[in-house]
Write an enzyme that holds these catalytic residues in place. Structure first.
Site, PDB file in Angstrom:
ATOM      1  N   LYS A 171      -2.058 -47.052  55.687  1.00  0.00           N
ATOM      2  CA  LYS A 171      -0.724 -47.648  55.605  1.00  0.00           C
ATOM      3  C   LYS A 171      -0.077 -47.177  54.300  1.00  0.00           C
ATOM      4  O   LYS A 171      -0.461 -47.602  53.215  1.00  0.00           O
ATOM      5  CB  LYS A 171      -0.847 -49.178  55.641  1.00  0.00           C
ATOM      6  CG  LYS A 171       0.392 -49.811  56.229  1.00  0.00           C
ATOM      7  CD  LYS A 171       0.207 -51.280  56.507  1.00  0.00           C
ATOM      8  CE  LYS A 171       1.507 -51.836  57.063  1.00  0.00           C
ATOM      9  NZ  LYS A 171       1.541 -53.283  57.116  1.00  0.00           N
ATOM     10  N   SER A 203      10.180 -57.348  53.397  1.00  0.00           N
ATOM     11  CA  SER A 203       9.872 -56.334  52.377  1.00  0.00           C
ATOM     12  C   SER A 203      10.562 -55.022  52.719  1.00  0.00           C
ATOM     13  O   SER A 203      11.022 -54.304  51.826  1.00  0.00           O
ATOM     14  CB  SER A 203       8.362 -56.106  52.287  1.00  0.00           C
ATOM     15  OG  SER A 203       7.722 -57.270  51.864  1.00  0.00           O
ATOM     16  N   ARG A 228       9.442 -65.797  60.884  1.00  0.00           N
ATOM     17  CA  ARG A 228      10.864 -65.877  60.530  1.00  0.00           C
ATOM     18  C   ARG A 228      11.738 -66.096  61.750  1.00  0.00           C
ATOM     19  O   ARG A 228      12.733 -66.802  61.685  1.00  0.00           O
ATOM     20  CB  ARG A 228      11.300 -64.579  59.837  1.00  0.00           C
ATOM     21  CG  ARG A 228      10.750 -64.424  58.446  1.00  0.00           C
ATOM     22  CD  ARG A 228      10.874 -63.017  57.979  1.00  0.00           C
ATOM     23  NE  ARG A 228      10.132 -62.129  58.854  1.00  0.00           N
ATOM     24  CZ  ARG A 228       9.870 -60.862  58.600  1.00  0.00           C
ATOM     25  NH1 ARG A 228      10.332 -60.321  57.507  1.00  0.00           N
ATOM     26  NH2 ARG A 228       9.172 -60.124  59.442  1.00  0.00           N
ATOM     27  N   HIS A 269       8.056 -64.729  50.860  1.00  0.00           N
ATOM     28  CA  HIS A 269       6.604 -64.880  50.693  1.00  0.00           C
ATOM     29  C   HIS A 269       6.296 -66.001  49.700  1.00  0.00           C
ATOM     30  O   HIS A 269       5.403 -66.809  49.928  1.00  0.00           O
ATOM     31  CB  HIS A 269       5.980 -63.588  50.133  1.00  0.00           C
ATOM     32  CG  HIS A 269       6.058 -62.396  51.034  1.00  0.00           C
ATOM     33  ND1 HIS A 269       6.549 -61.181  50.614  1.00  0.00           N
ATOM     34  CD2 HIS A 269       5.701 -62.223  52.333  1.00  0.00           C
ATOM     35  CE1 HIS A 269       6.467 -60.302  51.610  1.00  0.00           C
ATOM     36  NE2 HIS A 269       5.976 -60.915  52.670  1.00  0.00           N
TER      37      HIS A 269
HETATM   38  O1  PNS Z   1       2.720 -58.096  55.841  1.00  0.00           O
HETATM   39  P1  PNS Z   1       2.229 -57.494  57.120  1.00  0.00           P
HETATM   40  O2  PNS Z   1       2.322 -55.994  57.053  1.00  0.00           O
HETATM   41  O3  PNS Z   1       2.929 -58.079  58.316  1.00  0.00           O
HETATM   42  O4  PNS Z   1       0.682 -57.875  57.263  1.00  0.00           O
HETATM   43  C1  PNS Z   1      -0.073 -57.464  58.363  1.00  0.00           C
HETATM   44  C2  PNS Z   1      -1.578 -57.721  58.105  1.00  0.00           C
HETATM   45  C3  PNS Z   1      -2.022 -57.102  56.800  1.00  0.00           C
HETATM   46  C4  PNS Z   1      -1.856 -59.192  58.059  1.00  0.00           C
HETATM   47  C5  PNS Z   1      -2.340 -57.086  59.319  1.00  0.00           C
HETATM   48  O5  PNS Z   1      -1.917 -55.765  59.504  1.00  0.00           O
HETATM   49  C6  PNS Z   1      -3.847 -57.092  59.137  1.00  0.00           C
HETATM   50  O6  PNS Z   1      -4.486 -58.116  59.186  1.00  0.00           O
HETATM   51  N1  PNS Z   1      -4.414 -55.899  58.889  1.00  0.00           N
HETATM   52  C7  PNS Z   1      -5.832 -55.732  58.625  1.00  0.00           C
HETATM   53  C8  PNS Z   1      -6.495 -54.908  59.701  1.00  0.00           C
HETATM   54  C9  PNS Z   1      -6.844 -55.785  60.880  1.00  0.00           C
HETATM   55  O7  PNS Z   1      -7.589 -56.733  60.786  1.00  0.00           O
HETATM   56  N2  PNS Z   1      -6.264 -55.417  62.014  1.00  0.00           N
HETATM   57  C10 PNS Z   1      -6.445 -56.133  63.245  1.00  0.00           C
HETATM   58  C11 PNS Z   1      -5.377 -57.186  63.429  1.00  0.00           C
HETATM   59  S1  PNS Z   1      -5.419 -57.662  65.079  1.00  0.00           S
END
Ligand code: PNS
Length: 160
Positions: A40, A127, A89, A16
């Protein structure tokens, strides 16, 4: 140009940090946005994740650390930023990332998602790997910043 780099950052890893540094060189401002959705389950509390991100990026001037709940598109609208940066990645990341990018763009057509290819040094790093290693006492010193390693050690001594 300002961008949002969203994620769970549970915890922030060297992968990150590499993306944040590279973004900070290319864009005027990088807002690192930590998802704070109750559904979550977190490993580290949200406050700790924010503290560790602040600590590990404090030397980069144009980085802001923030949290959001709800939908990313609503947060992006509220911040008046319409570019999302995500790290890729491997091909395995692509399918899910593409779905999210397309859904976000459908709901908020002004929003673009840019993908930054992770440094090959970090292509295996996540993570969840760090969490698993630390639960079982594995050495994560080459995977995360020092402050994160210390926080994980403290967590498993019952301090968090
Ligand atoms: O580090 P991560 O867990 O891969 O991040 C995922 C994240 C936080 C970017 C994604 O889950 C997100 O944007 N969540 C917010 C809820 C949302 O907008 N969901 C719709 C996505 S299509």
């Amino acid at each position: 140009m300002n961008v949002i780099y969203p994620g769970s950052f549970d915890p922030v890893t060297n992968g990150h940090i590499d993306i944040i540094k590279r973004c900070a060189k290319k864009f005027d401002k990088v807002t690192v946005a930590v998802l704070n959705n109750n559904s979550k389950n977190g490993f580290l509390p949200i406050e700790k994740r924010l503290e560790l991100l602040k600590e590990t990026t404090k030397h980069i001037n144009n980085v802001e650390i923030d949290s959001f709940s709800g939908l990313l598109i609503d947060y992006a609208k509220m911040k008046d930023i319409n570019i999302i940066v995500k790290g890729l990645r491997a091909v395995s990341d692509f399918e899910n990332e593409m779905k999210m990018a397309l859904a976000n763009n459908k709901l908020y057509p002004e929003l673009e998602t840019l993908f930054m290819v992770s440094n090959t040094r970090y292509s295996y790093l996540s993570s969840s790997l760090v969490r698993e290693l630390s639960v079982f006492g594995g050495d994560v010193s080459c995977l995360v910043p020092k402050a994160v390693e210390e926080a994980l050690i403290k967590k498993f001594q019952g301090g968090l």
